[in-house]
Design an enzyme around this catalytic site. Structure first.
Site, PDB file in Angstrom:
ATOM      1  N   CYS A 131       0.821  -1.209   0.000  1.00 21.60           N
ATOM      2  CA  CYS A 131       0.000   0.000   0.000  1.00 21.60           C
ATOM      3  C   CYS A 131       0.857   1.262   0.000  1.00 21.60           C
ATOM      4  O   CYS A 131       0.480   2.266  -0.597  1.00 21.60           O
ATOM      5  CB  CYS A 131      -0.915   0.033   1.227  1.00 21.60           C
ATOM      6  N   SER A 146       8.649   2.638   7.548  1.00 20.75           N
ATOM      7  CA  SER A 146       7.209   2.465   7.360  1.00 20.75           C
ATOM      8  C   SER A 146       6.436   3.717   7.755  1.00 20.75           C
ATOM      9  O   SER A 146       6.924   4.558   8.517  1.00 20.75           O
ATOM     10  CB  SER A 146       6.697   1.284   8.186  1.00 20.75           C
TER      11      SER A 146
END
Length: 418
Positions: free
Chosen positions: A50, A109
């Site tokens: 994603c 992240s």
């Protein structure tokens, strides 16, 4: 041989670009075949999630290497090179190794230290192994990154608090709805992220969950765990009106929930508000849904502000983790350089053994023909010495002619001279 990491992520590109650069599971094999067919590429791994699309490559150094790889990526996705170039990052050798280690450890992240990325990196590596040739250095780099990620999680508190995109989605729901015990939640998809969402919701006393998924078997296993109802994706239109909260995360290349579908659901709900959290890339919910009254649409990028509040306690751990990554990356590059030396040593030893075997064969033949043993042995020793020192002697002479004292000293050290 050069190791590369190039790509885009949530920090360099908006979701509108990221969704155009994703590699779907259905086309990944084809993409890898196309990538490995490029003449400069020796091995490759495609990581597509994603929040990032990245290529990890072992390549032969050549002119215009960067241009060639950007062109391949743009041609594959039918993108304008300028659109991608401004968002693309490029790491080489030590920087590429460090980047992969940081990614696998959750240090790069959206949610600092989130554990899901390690599983995604492992899957990307495993997918690249299926019928595709990979360079040994690239394989070793990934295996080393997995062990580094484990070390980071074991030796630091990077994963001490439950912070993830899934957790952030649930936090958003709790902020909007006073109590989750009375709401109905529709979960679209049944992958790892939705599994985490479902468990978080169950922990917060959600009583009514519906899971919509393409394959019923996978959804049913999750439904049995959290006490949810299972429907197919085709049933969403009819059941959307029942949902107060919709959280979607699939790998669909096209939106699953459209503006018209939500309009019909809102009408049936007599405009009771709906919260839609779309954490998929490409997006599962048409962006136009956010323009509807009483439809509150949040994308994966919108979760950043929520996530930021949960990161403070991970910052000190991240500093420790970065130290581990720096150390491990340095050790890996030392190993990689040593591999280059090992090949040179093997070639040098093989060459020396060929000279030895050639001269020994001639000496034995001369002995068998009755030649003088002492003379033959002296001749063997003389020729062997001259053959072995010929190349180093030429290098020493050339360094002296060039006035290259540094090279002379290196050669002296290599030859064991005081």
């Amino acid at each position: 041989m050069t190791l590369l990491a190039l790509g885009i992520n949530h920090k360099t590109a908006p979701v509108s670009l990221r969704e155009r650069v994703t590699f779907s599971p259905d086309t990944l094999d084809q993409a890898l075949d196309s990538l490995l067919a490029q003449p400069m590429v020796q091995g490759g791994v495609v990581l597509s999630t994603c929040n990032r699309t990245e290529l990890y490559l072992s390549v032969e150094e050549q002119d215009n290497l960067q241009e060639a790889l950007i062109r391949w990526l743009c041609d594959y996705h039918n993108l304008n090179e300028d659109d991608l170039r401004n968002s693309l990052y490029w790491h080489q050798d030590n920087d590429a190794v460090s980047h992969l280690m940081r990614v696998a450890s959750g240090l790069d992240s959206l949610v600092l230290g989130e554990p899901q990325i390690l599983g995604q990196v492992k899957k990307a590596f495993a997918d690249s192994q299926k019928g595709h040739l990979n360079a040994s250095a690239l394989e070793r780099m990934f295996q080393k990154s997995f062990s580094v990620a484990k070390r980071v999680r074991t030796e630091t508190d990077i994963g001490a608090s439950a912070v993830s995109v899934a957790f952030a989605a649930c936090t958003l729901a709790r902020q909007i709805f006073e109590s989750l015990s009375t709401v109905t939640v529709l979960l679209v998809g049944a992958g790892e992220t939705i599994e985490l969402v479902a468990r978080h919701l169950r922990e917060h006393k959600v009583q009514k969950m519906i899971i919509a998924n393409r394959t019923r078997e996978r959804a049913q296993a999750l439904a049995d765990e959290v006490g949810a109802e299972v429907i197919s994706l085709s049933d969403i239109d009819a059941r959307l009106q029942d949902a107060d909260i919709i959280i979607s995360s699939t790998a669909s290349p096209l939106p699953i929930i459209g503006k018209g579908m939500v309009e019909r659901a809102l009408k049936s709900r007599r405009n009771q508000p709906m919260l839609l959290v779309d954490i998929a890339v490409p997006r599962d919910v048409e962006p136009e849904v956010g323009k509807l009254a009483n439809a509150y649409l949040y994308s994966v990028d919108d979760l950043q502000s929520i996530i930021s509040h949960n990161l403070v306690q991970r910052q000190a751990a991240a500093v420790e983790a970065e130290t581990i990554v720096e150390q491990e990356a340095s050790e890996f590059m030392a190993w990689l350089r040593a591999q280059g030396a090992s090949e040179t040593i093997r070639e040098y030893r093989s060459q020396s053994e060929q000279i030895r075997d050639e001269l020994t064969t001639k000496a034995l033949s001369a002995l068998q023909q009755g030649g003088d043993a002492q003379a033959i042995l002296q001749d063997l020793a003389w020729k062997l010495t001259n053959r072995l020192i010929h190349a180093p002697t030429k290098s020493l002479q050339q360094a002296a002619r060039d006035g290259d004292d540094e090279r002379l000293n290196i050669l002296r050290d290599s030859l064991g001279l005081e």
